[in-house]
Design an enzyme around this catalytic site. Structure first.
Site, PDB file in Angstrom:
ATOM      1  N   HIS A  48       1.205  -1.323   6.891  1.00  0.00           N
ATOM      2  CA  HIS A  48       1.072   0.049   6.391  1.00  0.00           C
ATOM      3  C   HIS A  48       2.436   0.733   6.289  1.00  0.00           C
ATOM      4  O   HIS A  48       2.712   1.472   5.340  1.00  0.00           O
ATOM      5  CB  HIS A  48       0.145   0.842   7.315  1.00  0.00           C
ATOM      6  N   GLU A  51       4.059  -0.091   3.133  1.00  0.00           N
ATOM      7  CA  GLU A  51       3.541   0.659   1.990  1.00  0.00           C
ATOM      8  C   GLU A  51       4.407   1.902   1.753  1.00  0.00           C
ATOM      9  O   GLU A  51       4.699   2.260   0.606  1.00  0.00           O
ATOM     10  CB  GLU A  51       2.086   1.052   2.240  1.00  0.00           C
ATOM     11  N   HIS A  52       4.827   2.548   2.820  1.00  0.00           N
ATOM     12  CA  HIS A  52       5.698   3.721   2.706  1.00  0.00           C
ATOM     13  C   HIS A  52       7.110   3.319   2.295  1.00  0.00           C
ATOM     14  O   HIS A  52       7.724   3.953   1.429  1.00  0.00           O
ATOM     15  CB  HIS A  52       5.733   4.473   4.040  1.00  0.00           C
ATOM     16  N   GLU A 126       1.834  10.809  10.368  1.00  0.00           N
ATOM     17  CA  GLU A 126       0.500  10.484   9.833  1.00  0.00           C
ATOM     18  C   GLU A 126      -0.426  10.003  10.952  1.00  0.00           C
ATOM     19  O   GLU A 126      -1.596  10.380  11.018  1.00  0.00           O
ATOM     20  CB  GLU A 126       0.614   9.404   8.754  1.00  0.00           C
TER      21      GLU A 126
END
Length: 417
Positions: A48, A51-52, A126
């Site tokens: 994840h 992804e950033h 997040e």
């Protein structure tokens, strides 16, 4: 059936082209076969996090979003347990811009200290906002850890804990990138007002020179069969109790998965579902209740979840949920019920086919499962499943020794006293 042309470049990149000349738009959808299942304990959340990082710029593209916006495009991405998916929509005449952008970040992503630390802060925030500071936000952390003891599915995509994200070293990050972000681990689908031969030439031009990864994939631990019911009680500052009950079920391509999918369609899909009718409308215990399966590659979960009315406990909710599910198992499924859920599946397939992006995503997703044709094969197989097969699957998988239960309780719960 979605029409497509399928090519494989010398470096292992799968390219699929779906021509649709009904509009002047095109989409680029690229899947990397990496998700949280490819992580190890202590370094969770890397998929994840990447992804950033992939939007932090690359050698020739300082601003990915800015370069795309200049040609009228937009983009987004998502990560799950099994894949990371990046997608772009733009005017078809500018499709080569997507090739330039995607190839540059596949080959030479900006992994400067500044980018690494900036995105680390974003992901940690997040984590806090979505999982720690939201009511019930950590429920899937708790449930996954209860259900899985060996497999990486035991943590959510965001990661097991913030400390893991804080601890990523530059070596961890570069190693992960070199192993997973390579053409032989990717599937590119281009769809819309395009020509297959033109797209193939663009793919060779922009992706052909990128070398494949020579790193060997890590072996993913196999989860042993569960032998006894597991239960956990968790108290938090939430308005009411919530019940989460999960059963281990087959993976996406394994026998029994589609039957389990139909079980949850019957029990929990829509306002006319059994759980809605019997537990929400006809009791004062459940404020809501649904059921679903996780369509993961490796063996996944069938999950029942429901929020209680104020003053009602998760324990009493489980009792009446079990009664309704047991009645479902023991009662023959009517032809009307079976037809209804299969009609729902057909309607969903038809709805998905309307959007160009959905078609591109499905081609990419099923290619990483093994073949783009699996999209139609899976649907055809699902429509042929009988009521007896569904009941047999329910009896096999919905049993207490296969269950893990999370009683997520309000600190104001009367049962705490």
């Amino acid at each position: 059936m979605i029409n497509y042309e399928h090519f494989i470049l010398d470096n292992g990149l799968h390219l699929l082209v779906h021509e649709d000349h009904s509009s002047k738009m095109a989409v680029s959808n690229i899947i990397y076969k990496v998700g949280s299942r490819n992580e190890i304990a202590g370094k969770t959340g890397l998929a994840h996090y990447f992804e950033h990082l992939m939007f932090g710029g690359s050698k020739n593209v300082p601003s990915f979003d800015g370069a795309l916006e200049r040609v009228g495009g937009e983009c987004n991405a998502f990560t799950n347990t099994d894949i990371t998916n990046y997608f772009i929509t733009l005017p078809a005449t500018n499709i080569e811009t997507a090739f330039w952008l995607e190839s540059d970040r596949m080959l030479q992503l900006n992994l400067s200290k500044k980018t690494i630390e900036t995105q680390r802060k974003v992901v940690i925030e997040e984590f806090k906002q979505r999982y720690l500071n939201q009511p019930y936000g950590d429920a899937m952390h708790l449930l996954r850890k209860l259900c899985y003891k060996s497999h990486p599915y035991q943590w959510p995509t965001i990661g097991a804990e913030i400390a893991d994200i804080e601890g990523f070293t530059e070596k961890d990050i570069r190693s992960f990138y070199q192993q997973h972000y390579a053409p032989n681990n990717a599937i590119l689908v281009v769809a819309g007002d395009v020509d297959s031969e033109d797209i193939l030439e663009m793919a060779k031009k922009w992706f052909g020179p990128i070398p494949p990864s020579g790193k060997k994939a890590k072996t993913i631990p196999v989860e042993c069969a569960q032998q006894a019911k597991r239960a956990q009680t968790h108290f938090a500052d939430v308005p009411t109790d919530t019940l989460y009950k999960a059963y281990h079920v087959p993976g996406r391509l394994q026998e029994g998965y589609l039957e389990c999918d139909l079980i949850t369609d019957i029990l929990g899909f829509g306002r006319s579902s059994l759980l809605e009718q019997k537990l929400v409308k006809n009791t004062d215990v459940f404020a809501s209740c649904n059921a679903y399966v996780l369509g993961s590659i490796d063996p996944g979960l069938m999950i029942f979840t429901g929020k209680m009315e104020k003053g009602k406990t998760a324990e009493e909710a489980e009792k009446i949920l079990d009664e309704v599910v047991q009645e479902f198992i023991e009662t023959p499924i009517s032809s009307e019920t079976l037809e209804k859920v299969k009609n729902q599946a057909e309607a969903m397939k038809t709805y998905e086919s309307i959007q160009l992006m959905n078609r591109a995503m499905n081609l990419a997703y099923y290619t990483q499962l093994g073949s783009p044709d699996l999209y139609q094969i899976e649907y055809d197989k699902k429509t042929k499943i009988t009521a007896d097969q569904i009941t047999a699957a329910a009896k096999k998988f919905i049993c207490e020794e296969n269950a893990s239960v999370l009683y997520y309780k309000s600190n104001n719960s009367e049962s705490q006293a």
